[in-house]
Structures are given as structure tokens and as C-alpha cells.
Design a protein around this motif. Structure first.
Motif, PDB file in Angstrom:
ATOM      1  N   LEU A  35       3.428  37.877  44.512  1.00  0.00           N
ATOM      2  CA  LEU A  35       3.599  38.237  45.916  1.00  0.00           C
ATOM      3  C   LEU A  35       3.534  37.000  46.800  1.00  0.00           C
ATOM      4  N   ALA A  36       2.597  36.096  46.533  1.00  0.00           N
ATOM      5  CA  ALA A  36       2.472  34.881  47.348  1.00  0.00           C
ATOM      6  C   ALA A  36       3.723  34.023  47.242  1.00  0.00           C
ATOM      7  N   ALA A  37       4.232  33.829  46.020  1.00  0.00           N
ATOM      8  CA  ALA A  37       5.442  33.021  45.842  1.00  0.00           C
ATOM      9  C   ALA A  37       6.634  33.668  46.534  1.00  0.00           C
ATOM     10  N   GLY A  38       6.723  34.985  46.439  1.00  0.00           N
ATOM     11  CA  GLY A  38       7.835  35.681  47.076  1.00  0.00           C
ATOM     12  C   GLY A  38       7.770  35.661  48.587  1.00  0.00           C
ATOM     13  N   LEU A  39       6.561  35.759  49.132  1.00  0.00           N
ATOM     14  CA  LEU A  39       6.406  35.768  50.600  1.00  0.00           C
ATOM     15  C   LEU A  39       6.859  34.451  51.214  1.00  0.00           C
ATOM     16  N   ILE A  40       6.584  33.345  50.533  1.00  0.00           N
ATOM     17  CA  ILE A  40       7.036  32.048  51.049  1.00  0.00           C
ATOM     18  C   ILE A  40       8.559  32.007  51.073  1.00  0.00           C
ATOM     19  N   ARG A  99       7.326  23.941  44.529  1.00  0.00           N
ATOM     20  CA  ARG A  99       6.572  25.098  44.996  1.00  0.00           C
ATOM     21  C   ARG A  99       5.841  25.767  43.827  1.00  0.00           C
ATOM     22  N   GLY A 100       6.516  25.883  42.703  1.00  0.00           N
ATOM     23  CA  GLY A 100       5.886  26.479  41.531  1.00  0.00           C
ATOM     24  C   GLY A 100       4.692  25.682  41.059  1.00  0.00           C
ATOM     25  N   THR A 101       4.829  24.361  41.049  1.00  0.00           N
ATOM     26  CA  THR A 101       3.709  23.505  40.623  1.00  0.00           C
ATOM     27  C   THR A 101       2.532  23.648  41.564  1.00  0.00           C
ATOM     28  N   LEU A 102       2.813  23.696  42.870  1.00  0.00           N
ATOM     29  CA  LEU A 102       1.738  23.854  43.854  1.00  0.00           C
ATOM     30  C   LEU A 102       0.986  25.170  43.636  1.00  0.00           C
ATOM     31  N   LEU A 116       1.538  31.319  34.319  1.00  0.00           N
ATOM     32  CA  LEU A 116       1.536  31.055  35.752  1.00  0.00           C
ATOM     33  C   LEU A 116       2.900  30.561  36.220  1.00  0.00           C
ATOM     34  N   PHE A 117       3.536  29.685  35.448  1.00  0.00           N
ATOM     35  CA  PHE A 117       4.871  29.203  35.825  1.00  0.00           C
ATOM     36  C   PHE A 117       5.889  30.342  35.783  1.00  0.00           C
ATOM     37  N   ALA A 118       5.784  31.206  34.775  1.00  0.00           N
ATOM     38  CA  ALA A 118       6.710  32.340  34.686  1.00  0.00           C
ATOM     39  C   ALA A 118       6.520  33.291  35.863  1.00  0.00           C
ATOM     40  N   THR A 119       5.266  33.560  36.217  1.00  0.00           N
ATOM     41  CA  THR A 119       4.991  34.478  37.327  1.00  0.00           C
ATOM     42  C   THR A 119       5.435  33.893  38.655  1.00  0.00           C
ATOM     43  N   GLY A 172       7.814  31.693  39.080  1.00  0.00           N
ATOM     44  CA  GLY A 172       9.276  31.737  39.082  1.00  0.00           C
ATOM     45  C   GLY A 172       9.801  33.128  39.381  1.00  0.00           C
ATOM     46  N   LEU A 173       9.171  34.148  38.800  1.00  0.00           N
ATOM     47  CA  LEU A 173       9.587  35.529  39.053  1.00  0.00           C
ATOM     48  C   LEU A 173       9.365  35.895  40.518  1.00  0.00           C
ATOM     49  N   GLY A 174       8.232  35.477  41.084  1.00  0.00           N
ATOM     50  CA  GLY A 174       7.950  35.769  42.487  1.00  0.00           C
ATOM     51  C   GLY A 174       8.957  35.116  43.420  1.00  0.00           C
ATOM     52  N   MET A 175       9.281  33.843  43.170  1.00  0.00           N
ATOM     53  CA  MET A 175      10.269  33.152  44.011  1.00  0.00           C
ATOM     54  C   MET A 175      11.643  33.786  43.855  1.00  0.00           C
ATOM     55  N   MET A 176      11.974  34.195  42.647  1.00  0.00           N
ATOM     56  CA  MET A 176      13.250  34.859  42.425  1.00  0.00           C
ATOM     57  C   MET A 176      13.347  36.150  43.236  1.00  0.00           C
ATOM     58  N   LEU A 177      12.278  36.961  43.195  1.00  0.00           N
ATOM     59  CA  LEU A 177      12.286  38.212  43.953  1.00  0.00           C
ATOM     60  C   LEU A 177      12.301  37.956  45.456  1.00  0.00           C
ATOM     61  N   GLY A 178      11.602  36.909  45.898  1.00  0.00           N
ATOM     62  CA  GLY A 178      11.573  36.592  47.324  1.00  0.00           C
ATOM     63  C   GLY A 178      12.950  36.262  47.871  1.00  0.00           C
ATOM     64  N   TYR A 179      13.735  35.461  47.129  1.00  0.00           N
ATOM     65  CA  TYR A 179      15.086  35.119  47.584  1.00  0.00           C
ATOM     66  C   TYR A 179      16.076  36.249  47.323  1.00  0.00           C
ATOM     67  N   LEU A 180      15.725  37.135  46.391  1.00  0.00           N
ATOM     68  CA  LEU A 180      16.634  38.238  46.083  1.00  0.00           C
ATOM     69  C   LEU A 180      16.565  39.323  47.151  1.00  0.00           C
TER      70      LEU A 180
END
Length: 390
Positions: free
Chosen positions: A201-206, A231-234, A273-276, A278-286
Motif C-alpha cells: 500500500l505504501a509503495a502504491g500510494l507514492i 524507490r524500491g530500495t528505499l 520485500l523487493f517483490a512486494t 515492486g507489486l505495490g508500485m505496479m498497482l499504484g501506476y496501474l
């Protein structure tokens, strides 16, 4: 743009997003404190039970005392009819009711098996099961006592009759769940799901916040893959601390097994953590809308828990659903952590989970980069059109 400068801007974007910050720090900490509370006692004990004794004999009263002596049940009242128990259960005054039938004593003397009925709210599985367990244990003890008494009447010595009334002795030794409690069973797996959902959720919200921006920003000009990796590394660095908190201090505070060393855990937690992320950022832009993303993450939590394989066995799931579940990082990380940390398995036995999480990390990061590239292209088109109009 220099990578260090990009990292600083991503950190600022994270810290200036109140929803993401609260999800990471507030959500993770609040869940860690509240979720284990209902299971702090591990298993239900001394549940209030009413008795309907239709036999009213010496042996039925003894059976009632034996049920009251079990750790599961506390007999707190006697009622004359089962119908009286319904409002008591509905208002929470009792957790169950036991009906001792007529001719209970007579049936025992004649060698028959009387039927003792147990009723309660079966929607609370732990409570109902514990009441039934207490009645069964008391029934076994009473049955053994009756058998011993009959053997003594047939001139069998008491010591011998006490040993022979049952053909075997049951010696239960729990291995991975010493307390046989729900906390040891559920909390470690659910903690990993909490880490996944909050990080996703945090990755997607950004991403949602940036996708909604109309004004030019640093991420619109940078290489999309570098932006996603930064962003993923952070987020992974932040969640490494959260993972150590969950798998260390939280488990220790709740008296849950920790058998793995940090290095073995890191081999599965890092790709998770990297997979999650990445999935969050993918959903955020989707989806690009924070409310839609939040709803998806919230609604998916319970289904992901049940298809992860430790609440409901994977073998009992339809093949298509089990295959679909493999797309979620939680499906791999939950059994991996349980085997490493709770069962003491060697790292080699969870290597296939590590490989699965690495593939997910690469796939979701790549897709997120492509989606970000599409957002950048749209922004450039909008900027060009606005210049032409002016």
C-alpha cells in the motif's frame, strides 16, 4: 540525475506523503500491538458452561464436577431446560450448555453409551471446540472410572484394573507449537501478510500521488527503471527494520518460537520485500487512484491469508486458485518463514521459495518500470499540447 540526488527526492516524496508514512509506521506498529492481544492466553480456558441435568443422579452430579475440574470448562449454573440456554449464550453469559440425559446412570450400569449433548455458538470455533473438548475429557475419565469399578466387581485387583481399562496410553508431545495455542500457530504467518499489505500500500500510494501530479517533477525526466529501483530500495531498507521488529521483538514478546538465524531469514525476506515493493508500485501506476488501491489491498487481505497454505491447506484449493495464489509474495514467504523460524528447517529446504520471490521481484519491478514509462510519456504529451495551445 545523480542516483544520490534521486534517492533524496524519493525519500522526500515518501516522507511528505502522510498516508504512506502512517501506513508504514502507524499501521505496522499498531497491528503488532493489537493483533496478538486476543490470543495472549493462547487457548481458551475456564469457559462458562451451564448444565441441564435430567438424570439428577449421583453419577451425573459427579460427571458435572469432573467437567468443572477440567481446565477448559467452568460450570457456572444449572438450568432446567435447554431452551433457557439460548438467551444466555446470545448475551455472552455462558459459552455453551451440556445436556445430561435421563437414565444416564442406568445406561452406564447396563453397559450402554449414554449420549451427552453439547450446544454452543459454533461460529466461534475455538470456544465451541474447547467446550466440546472439556466434555469429552471428562467423559473419558468417567468412563474409565466405571470400567475400573466393573472390573473390581469381577474380582480384578484395583491396581490391575486401573491399568487395563484402556488398551493404550496417549502421550501427546507438541513439536512446533509447545502451547498448542492459536497465537503460536497464526501470529507468525499473519505478521508476514501485514508486512506485505502495508508495504504494498505504501509503495502504491507514492505512485498514485505522483501519477496525479500535473506539474513537472524530478521523476518525469529520470530513467523509469532507476526511479523504480531507487524507490524500491528505499522502502526495502525501511521494511528491513520493520521485519526485524516483527520477526524478533514481537515474536519474543509473545513467546513464539524463533529457531532460525538472521542470515537464513534474510535470504527469503529480502527478495520478498523487493517483490512486494515492486507489486505495490505496479498497482499504484496501474490504478492511479489512492482510494481504489486502498480498497484492493484491504479486500485482498483475507483471501490472500486463506490461500497462503497455513490457514487452509493448499492441497484442498482448486488448482486454478492455487496457481493464482502463487502470484502473491505472501504465498511463498509465509511457509518459508514458518519452516525456517518456527520449525527450524535448513535454508536449503526453502530455496524454491527464495527463487520464486526473486522471479516475482524482477517481474513486478520490470512491469512497474514500463507503467512509469507510460505515465512519463503521457505527461510529455500533455506538456506538449499545453504549449501548442498557448
Amino acid at each position: 540525475m545523480a542516483w544520490l540526488s534521486l534517492l533524496k527526492r524519493e525519500l522526500k516524496a515518501f516522507l511528505t506523503n502522510p498516508a504512506a508514512v502512517f501506513t508504514v509506521f502507524g499501521g505496522v506498529i499498531i497491528y503488532s500491538l493489537l493483533y496478538p492481544v486476543p490470543y495472549s492466553q493462547q487457548t481458551p480456558r475456564e469457559l462458562a458452561v451451564a448444565v441441564v441435568d435430567l438424570d439428577d443422579s449421583q453419577i451425573s452430579r459427579e460427571f458435572t464436577r469432573m467437567m468443572d475440574a477440567t481446565p477448559e470448562i467452568a460450570i457456572n449454573r444449572s438450568i432446567s431446560d435447554v431452551e433457557q440456554a439460548a438467551p444466555l449464550i446470545a448475551t455472552g453469559k455462558i459459552d455453551g450448555v451440556v445436556l445430561i440425559p435421563e437414565h444416564f446412570y442406568k445406561d452406564l450400569l447396563m453397559g450402554k453409551s449414554p449420549v451427552v449433548s453439547v450446544a454452543g455458538d459454533a461460529s466461534f470455533f475455538l470456544v465451541y471446540g474447547t467446550v466440546a473438548k472439556g466434555v469429552v475429557n471428562a467423559g473419558k475419565d468417567l468412563g474409565g472410572k466405571v470400567k475400573v469399578a466393573k472390573s473390581v466387581l469381577r474380582n480384578t485387583p484395583l491396581a490391575l484394573a486401573s491399568k487395563q481399562y484402556t488398551p493404550f496410553d496417549l502421550n501427546m508431545t507438541p513439536v512446533y507449537n509447545p502451547t498448542m495455542g492459536y497465537g503460536n500457530y497464526a501470529i507468525p504467518g499473519v505478521f508476514m501478510l501485514i508486512l506485505q499489505q502495508t508495504l504494498m500500500l505504501a509503495a502504491g500510494l507514492i505512485g498514485c500521488q505522483q501519477a496525479a501530479q500535473k506539474s513537472p517533477s524530478y521523476w518525469q525526466q529520470a530513467n523509469p527503471l532507476i526511479v523504480i529501483l531507487t524507490r524500491g530500495t528505499l522502502l526495502v531498507l525501511v521494511y528491513l527494520m520493520m521485519s526485524m521488529y516483527y520477526l524478533g521483538a514481537c515474536l519474543e514478546a509473545n513467546g513464539i518460537n524463533r529457531l532460525s538465524n538472521p542470515a537464513d531469514l534474510a535470504t527469503v525476506v529480502l527478495p520478498f520485500l523487493f517483490a512486494t515493493a515492486g507489486l505495490g508500485m505496479m498497482l499504484g501506476y496501474l490504478f492511479k487512484r489512492a482510494e481504489v488501491l486502498s480498497l484492493i489491498v484491504l479486500v485482498s487481505s483475507m483471501p490472500l491469508l486463506f490461500v497462503s497454505g497455513f490457514i487452509w491447506p493448499s492441497a484442498a484449493l482448486p488448482e486454478w486458485l492455487n496457481g493464482l495464489a502463487q502470484l502473491a509474495p505472501s504465498t511463498a514467504i509465509i511457509p518459508a518463514v514458518l519452516q525456517l523460524n518456527q520449525m527450524g528447517a535448513p535454508q536449503s529446504e526453502v530455496m524454491h521459495f527464495t527463487v520464486q520471490l526473486m522471479i516475482q521481484a524482477i517481474a513486478y519491478t520490470s512491469i512497474a518500470s514500463l507503467l512509469l514509462f507510460g505515465v512519463q510519456r503521457d505527461r510529455r504529451k500533455e506538456t506538449t499540447q499545453s504549449i501548442r495551445v498557448e
